[in-house]
Design an enzyme around this catalytic site. Structure first.
Site, PDB file in Angstrom:
ATOM      1  N   CYS A  69     -18.354 -21.436  -9.690  1.00 54.36           N
ATOM      2  CA  CYS A  69     -19.469 -21.544 -10.635  1.00 54.36           C
ATOM      3  C   CYS A  69     -19.150 -22.417 -11.845  1.00 54.36           C
ATOM      4  O   CYS A  69     -20.034 -22.710 -12.643  1.00 54.36           O
ATOM      5  CB  CYS A  69     -19.887 -20.151 -11.102  1.00 54.36           C
ATOM      6  N   SER A 100      -0.554  11.141  10.533  1.00 52.37           N
ATOM      7  CA  SER A 100       0.199   9.887  10.600  1.00 52.37           C
ATOM      8  C   SER A 100       1.683  10.220  10.480  1.00 52.37           C
ATOM      9  O   SER A 100       2.057  11.382  10.436  1.00 52.37           O
ATOM     10  CB  SER A 100      -0.265   8.940   9.508  1.00 52.37           C
ATOM     11  N   PHE A 125       0.832  -1.193   0.000  1.00 52.03           N
ATOM     12  CA  PHE A 125       0.000   0.000   0.000  1.00 52.03           C
ATOM     13  C   PHE A 125       0.877   1.258   0.000  1.00 52.03           C
ATOM     14  O   PHE A 125       0.694   2.168  -0.802  1.00 52.03           O
ATOM     15  CB  PHE A 125      -0.917   0.007   1.227  1.00 52.03           C
ATOM     16  N   ASP A 126       1.876   1.266   0.905  1.00 48.97           N
ATOM     17  CA  ASP A 126       2.774   2.426   0.986  1.00 48.97           C
ATOM     18  C   ASP A 126       3.500   2.657  -0.327  1.00 48.97           C
ATOM     19  O   ASP A 126       3.702   3.788  -0.753  1.00 48.97           O
ATOM     20  CB  ASP A 126       3.807   2.229   2.109  1.00 48.97           C
ATOM     21  N   ARG A 150      -9.185   8.027  15.124  1.00 46.76           N
ATOM     22  CA  ARG A 150      -8.519   8.966  14.234  1.00 46.76           C
ATOM     23  C   ARG A 150      -9.477   9.564  13.207  1.00 46.76           C
ATOM     24  O   ARG A 150      -9.364  10.724  12.839  1.00 46.76           O
ATOM     25  CB  ARG A 150      -7.359   8.279  13.503  1.00 46.76           C
ATOM     26  N   LYS A 195       6.683   0.771  17.404  1.00 47.70           N
ATOM     27  CA  LYS A 195       5.485   1.176  16.689  1.00 47.70           C
ATOM     28  C   LYS A 195       4.458   0.068  16.872  1.00 47.70           C
ATOM     29  O   LYS A 195       4.589  -1.019  16.301  1.00 47.70           O
ATOM     30  CB  LYS A 195       5.796   1.394  15.209  1.00 47.70           C
TER      31      LYS A 195
END
Ligand code: IVH
Length: 664
Positions: free
Chosen positions: A407, A81, A35-36, A134, A113
């Site tokens: 299917c 963030s 994602f980053d 948040r 973190k």
């Protein structure tokens, strides 16, 4: 140039989709790392080509977790963030940047973190008064009733040297042991599993029943004290103080004077964290002094005085037992490896993604092979390689399937893509369910039905497509297990209200590929009725600002399928909005004749002034304050508590904007 524009568009759409999976459905489909990377790629392109900037680009927001069921509160300080890095080089760069900007001695506080969901706790005179998620970074949901059930969060502070008013931020976590137990229970009950403790914690915090929250045994770590009158200048020292007031502060926190000490900390905890009872996904570095923090300042998204270093994925080796093929919401087929259970970053891993056909072939995977599995901090683990030296009991070579396991349709693999798809979008259960889930979701039609309800309605034959939802009757629902009159009425009412959802959201709800929220808005503006859109040709479509080839083709494809057009026709008959609001609302009526309104709060569909105008256009009257003569309070988010109390006292009906729109 066209290429760049298209790339930007595709990335924005993809990221919006990932955000939706993550924040609305608590079911991420890609790892944080991926994602980053995507976000960084988009940021880079937007920086290089500023004329393609868009205030609605996902780079312009932190992502939102707002829910409609909680009171929304503005953050006193925006909840930003941290910028992420995966390399030690970038840590050095950060350190040197700070050094240069401050040009004086400074200390760096290193912290773990924690990988949970962030929370902002507000204390007034030593008592917890608000607990805000948040949200979108500016406003969050007040989930105090749920937070009160978390044992490690003090409701009243001990000692007495705390400021009268302060905020403390931190992470709500579900410890590994509680997470495993919860998923075991969910598996037994046939409920969908949480992908990781973070999603479980976020999901739990958003449940409407504090008793459930209490049972789940959430924990917390607090890491940031904010306020006007803090005891010390140092962040580290403030946290030490907060510990004496009763907050749970990590013992892994360390003040460093040199870059070498910072790296020592990182290396130590990269190993040690594996034995912690909660998930961590990196290290956070913060400049200690508040004065220096202020000097360094913030960008629009993150502080310049802090940075997060994310740990690389952990890996383990285990045997491949068998391979399943799963069908996703848009028909994507994912090969999933069933593995001999192995311990990986604190959880037992039994399944992992085998990506796609190319990777299966590249690794030359055989049943019984010893495979490396990796977990990108969380999410679904992945197979990252096969150790052929240990191919002792080699079973059959793994072959990609040719037909859909759900299917039976023949799968397709579009040219240039690695993924296989089931093309049978209208007759393949997991895909139809996926489309229906999207249709009812909050940003689409906002219908009171989750994944389980949709699945239940589908399996019971009540709804085979979204148009069927609108013909479901009370008695049909009451025949189902665990459905009472109240929940059925809630569902039916939300269906009725959804008929007022504006055209652009209805278009988004249809789930046309690549037509996310922003694209839907653009299309609606250019084609104010669905008929105009359905009749639009390729040239007309790409002439629209920000609509490129990919989206245009996707719209054309969608409406070239007769069953889609039929679905739209049925939905229109059922009363859904398929024309731009202004057109519908242009005419004056007297449906509100004799009715007096008070408007309060913030709205999403129209501005306050537009609502005033709508009331008048439809024969109603606006007044400023609530009295016995008021008929309705049109309440948006964040309606003032005094107004709310007064309205309740006088028994005045409080209506939402959708109810109002339904009235007119
Ligand atoms: S400090 C302005 N410290 O990571 C700085 N954040 O991407 C505020 N997180 O939203 C954050 N552990 O949810 C900070 N020790 C820690 C943290 C931490 C986890 C989370 C937090 C934040 C996100 C940043």
């Amino acid at each position: 140039m066209e290429e760049v524009k298209k790339k930007i568009e595709t990335l924005r759409n993809e990221i919006e989709n990932y955000n939706r999976q993550y924040y609305d459905l608590f079911q991420p489909v890609i790892s944080d790392f991926e994602f980053d990377q995507k976000l960084k790629e988009l940021e880079k392109l937007e920086r290089e080509y500023p004329h393609y900037a868009d205030p609605n680009s996902p780079t312009q927001r932190v992502g939102s977790d707002l829910s409609k069921n909680f009171v929304q509160v503005e953050h006193l300080y925006p909840m930003l963030s941290l910028s992420n890095t995966y390399s030690e080089g970038e840590i050095t760069d950060f350190y040197n940047r700070v050094k240069k900007a401050l040009n004086e001695e400074f200390e760096i506080v290193c912290e773990l973190k924690y990988d949970g969901t962030s929370i902002s706790l507000i204390y007034e005179n030593g008592s917890l008064v608000r607990a805000i998620t948040r949200g979108d970074g500016t406003r969050g949901d007040d989930v105090i009733a749920n937070v009160r059930t978390i044992q490690s969060i003090p409701l009243k502070l001990s000692e007495s040297d705390y400021p009268d008013f302060f905020e403390i931020r931190g992470e709500i976590l579900l410890p590994w042991a509680a997470f495993d137990k919860l998923n075991e229970e969910r598996e037994e009950a046939g409920e969908p599993l949480f992908a990781n403790p973070r999603n479980a914690a976020a999901g739990t915090l958003k449940t409407q029943n504090p008793q459930i929250v209490a049972q789940r045994k959430l924990d917390s770590y607090l890491y940031y004290l904010l306020g006007e009158k803090l005891p010390c200048d140092g962040h580290f020292e403030n946290l030490e103080k907060a510990k004496t007031w009763g907050f749970k502060i990590s013992t892994a926190i360390k003040k460093c004077k040199t870059l070498e000490e910072v790296f020592e900390y990182i290396r130590f905890w990269d190993k040690e964290r594996k034995s912690l009872p909660v998930a961590t996904d990196g290290i956070v570095l913060k400049v200690n002094s508040s004065k220096q923090q202020l000097n360094l300042g913030w960008t629009s998204k993150s502080p310049r005085w802090a940075i997060a270093y994310k740990f690389q994925a952990e890996s383990a080796e285990t045997r491949l037992l068998s391979v399943d093929f799963q069908v996703g919401r848009v028909g994507t087929i994912t090969p999933v490896a069933n593995l001999e259970p192995v311990l990986l970053s604190g959880t037992i891993v039994k399944r992992a993604s085998l990506h796609n056909e190319d990777i299966i072939n590249k690794f030359d995977v055989h049943i019984g092979d010893l495979c490396s599995v990796e977990k990108g901090g969380e999410i679904i683990p992945k197979i990252t390689g096969v150790n052929k030296a240990f191919r002792t009991q080699a079973g059959e070579k793994v072959k990609f399937i040719e037909y859909c396991p759900a299917c039976g349709a023949k799968l397709i693999r579009p040219e240039g893509e690695a993924a296989h798809y089931c093309p049978n979008h209208f007759d393949c259960a997991p895909q139809i369910k996926g489309m229906m889930e999207h249709f009812v979701s909050r940003k689409a039609m906002n219908i009171n039905a989750g994944e389980e309800t949709i699945s239940l309605f589908y399996d019971a034959g009540l709804a085979k497509n979204v148009a069927d939802l609108y013909v479901i009757q009370m008695e049909d629902i009451l025949k189902l297990d665990r459905w009472g009159e109240k929940s059925a009425a809630n569902f039916l009412e939300s269906l009725e209200i959804s008929k007022q959802v504006p055209y652009d959201r209805v278009l988004y709800a249809l789930g046309i590929r690549f037509a996310g929220e922003t694209v839907a808005k653009r299309l609606v503006k250019a084609f104010p009725t669905i008929e105009e859109l359905m009749n639009a040709g390729y040239e007309q479509l790409i002439a629209v600002d920000e609509i490129g080839e990919v989206i245009a083709r996707s719209v054309l494809d969608y409406f070239s399928i007769e069953s889609n057009c039929e679905l739209v026709r049925r939905l229109k008959e059922q009363g859904l909005q398929f024309a731009l609001g202004e057109k519908v609302l242009a005419g004056r009526t007297d449906v509100l004749k004799g009715k007096t309104f008070v408007i309060s709060g913030v709205f999403t569909e129209h501005s306050r002034d537009e609502y005033k105008e709508l009331i008048e256009k439809n024969g109603g009257k606006n007044t400023g304050s609530i009295s016995a003569k008021t008929d309705f309070v049109l309440a948006g988010e964040n309606m003032g508590p005094a107004k709310l109390e007064k309205a309740q006292k006088l028994g005045i009906k409080i209506i939402s904007e959708f109810e109002f729109l339904a009235m007119i």
